[in-house]
Every structure is written in C-alpha cells, then in structure tokens.
Design a protein around this motif. Sequence first.
Motif, short mmCIF file in Angstrom:
data_model
loop_
_atom_site.label_atom_id
_atom_site.label_comp_id
_atom_site.label_asym_id
_atom_site.label_seq_id
_atom_site.Cartn_x
_atom_site.Cartn_y
_atom_site.Cartn_z
N TYR A 42 -7.64 -32.44 -20.33
CA TYR A 42 -7.99 -31.02 -20.22
C TYR A 42 -8.45 -30.76 -18.78
CZ TYR A 42 -8.54 -30.93 -25.38
OH TYR A 42 -8.38 -31.03 -26.74
N GLN A 43 -8.22 -29.54 -18.32
CA GLN A 43 -8.76 -29.12 -17.03
C GLN A 43 -9.55 -27.84 -17.23
OE1 GLN A 43 -4.86 -29.63 -14.69
NE2 GLN A 43 -6.38 -30.37 -13.23
N GLU A 44 -10.77 -27.87 -16.71
CA GLU A 44 -11.70 -26.77 -16.92
C GLU A 44 -11.07 -25.42 -16.56
OE1 GLU A 44 -16.24 -25.58 -15.48
OE2 GLU A 44 -15.47 -27.61 -15.18
N GLY A 45 -11.17 -24.48 -17.49
CA GLY A 45 -10.63 -23.14 -17.26
C GLY A 45 -9.17 -22.98 -17.63
N CYS A 46 -8.49 -24.08 -17.93
CA CYS A 46 -7.07 -24.01 -18.32
C CYS A 46 -6.93 -24.03 -19.83
CB CYS A 46 -6.30 -25.19 -17.71
SG CYS A 46 -6.24 -25.16 -15.91
N PRO A 47 -5.86 -23.45 -20.36
CA PRO A 47 -5.69 -23.37 -21.82
C PRO A 47 -5.67 -24.74 -22.49
CG PRO A 47 -4.17 -21.89 -20.72
CD PRO A 47 -4.79 -22.73 -19.64
N VAL A 48 -6.35 -24.84 -23.63
CA VAL A 48 -6.33 -26.04 -24.46
C VAL A 48 -5.27 -25.84 -25.53
CG1 VAL A 48 -7.63 -27.40 -26.14
CG2 VAL A 48 -8.73 -26.65 -24.02
N SER A 49 -4.22 -26.64 -25.50
CA SER A 49 -3.10 -26.46 -26.43
C SER A 49 -3.26 -27.25 -27.72
CB SER A 49 -1.78 -26.87 -25.74
OG SER A 49 -1.56 -26.08 -24.59
N TYR A 50 -4.12 -28.29 -27.69
CA TYR A 50 -4.29 -29.15 -28.87
C TYR A 50 -5.76 -29.52 -29.05
CZ TYR A 50 0.77 -30.02 -28.48
OH TYR A 50 2.14 -29.90 -28.40
N ILE A 107 -3.23 -31.64 -32.76
CA ILE A 107 -3.02 -30.53 -33.69
C ILE A 107 -3.04 -29.25 -32.86
CG2 ILE A 107 -3.87 -29.37 -35.77
CD1 ILE A 107 -5.40 -31.92 -36.46
N PRO A 108 -1.97 -28.47 -32.87
CA PRO A 108 -1.82 -27.35 -31.94
C PRO A 108 -2.83 -26.23 -32.16
CG PRO A 108 -0.09 -27.27 -33.58
CD PRO A 108 -0.82 -28.56 -33.79
N LEU A 109 -3.32 -25.71 -31.04
CA LEU A 109 -4.19 -24.54 -31.04
C LEU A 109 -3.48 -23.43 -30.29
CD1 LEU A 109 -7.62 -26.21 -30.09
CD2 LEU A 109 -6.81 -25.58 -32.38
N PRO A 110 -3.65 -22.18 -30.73
CA PRO A 110 -4.48 -21.72 -31.86
C PRO A 110 -3.77 -21.74 -33.21
CG PRO A 110 -3.58 -19.83 -30.70
CD PRO A 110 -3.08 -21.05 -29.95
N ASP A 111 -2.54 -22.24 -33.27
CA ASP A 111 -1.73 -22.14 -34.49
C ASP A 111 -2.46 -22.68 -35.73
OD1 ASP A 111 -0.05 -21.48 -32.46
OD2 ASP A 111 1.57 -22.82 -33.02
N ALA A 112 -3.15 -23.81 -35.57
CA ALA A 112 -3.76 -24.47 -36.73
C ALA A 112 -5.24 -24.16 -36.90
CB ALA A 112 -3.56 -25.98 -36.62
N THR A 113 -5.78 -23.26 -36.10
CA THR A 113 -7.22 -22.98 -36.14
C THR A 113 -7.69 -22.54 -37.53
OG1 THR A 113 -7.36 -22.43 -33.79
CG2 THR A 113 -9.08 -21.55 -35.20
#
Length: 223
Positions: A39-47, A106-112
């Motif tokens: 992860y990189q701070e400020g960048c989208p979290v995909s999983y 597990i993909p976000l936000p799809d599985a939230t």
Amino acid sequence: MIRKTFSRQYIRVLEQYGLAEFPSEYLCLLSYDKKEYIYQEGCPVSYILIILEGRAKVVTFTEDGRTLMHSFSEKGSILGEVEMLTENYDAALHVQAVTPVLCIGIPLPDATKLLKNNLIFINHLSILLARKLNSTNYNASRIILYTLENRLCSYIEMTSSGGCFEEQLTQVAELLGTSYRHLLRTLEKLCQEKILAKSGHNYLVLNPEALHQRGRGFYSSQF
C-alpha cells in the motif's frame, strides 16, 4: 504484484476468519516481492489482505517529509481493515514488504458489504484491532524508556534475512527517529560486542539470541 487464482488449499485459513463459504469469485492470491510497496499512503486500496507468508513493515510520513516506523505485519495479520471499515479506500499508511509476501486478497469496495455482514469475520477483526491498539499503546509508552540500541536490535531482528541486515542506513536512521551518526555509533558498539559483524555495506547477525534480548521484542507484532 502478481495476481493468481485462489487455491483451495487455503480454505482452512479462511475458516479461521469465518470466510470458508465466501464466494470464490471474490478471492485471489497476491504475491509481492521484497521491498515492494503493498500500500502507498493516500493511494487507493484495492484489496483487503490476509497475510499467508512473509513480513511487511508499516511506516508513515510526517508533515516535514520524514519517514517514521509504525509496526510490522506478519503471517495471520490483516491489512486494509481500517480502510474497509471506514469505507475510505485511500491507504492511511505505507506498507512495504520486508520479505516476499503472499496474501489472500479480497477486492474493495466490491466485497465490503459481504465482509461487514459476516459477524464471525467482524468479531475476529475486532480482536485483531484491539491487539493492535494494545501493542501501539504499549510501544508508545516504551519508546520513552527504551534506547536506540533496543529499538535498533528489534528492527534488525525483524528485517534481516538469512542472518544478514542489508537496509540503507540513512533510511533506517530516519525510520527510528535518530541521527545517522548515532546509528553508526550504535552499530559499531554491537559489532564490538560480537552481536553483529560488518560485511561490506551490510551487517551479519553473529548472536541472534543476544540481538533478541537487546531488542526486547519492541517491534514484534506479538503482544
């Protein structure tokens, strides 16, 4: 990052989190190379990630651009849980692989929504978050009392591979909140005491037990 199809061999891992019946179309395996950013701070979290193998370090940037050490995440840890729970999908911190890391993704936000409706998973997540909070509070109080030597020994124990510590020292000094000169003096002292030995630009761990005792588990994720 390399994305692979989820393997059924990890169903037992999912059972621990109440996710054994989770729809397989949402699951995948993600592998990260050593030193790769997860992860990189400020960048989208995909999983949201469940770590199967390896170790990652969590760091943060200060307002003046310095990097400070936060914690380590290892096998069994979950990454991205805060972003999932708050539904703010920009990473709050930097996460970098210390060793090769393999995760269930597990993909976000799809599985939230599915994850939040899973009571067993949420209960397990609550326990993990409580442990993280305890560990963070404990380390925050200890940082006042523990010396650079204690913190450095723990950091070396957590980041060395095959008995070799090979990180860039200027970055290590910044992460541990000390000067480069003070870091070098501390490393020299550990070498004089035969705990470490300098090898080119790296350091070899000669006495892992002594290193562990000096580090006192400061950066250990086990609280």
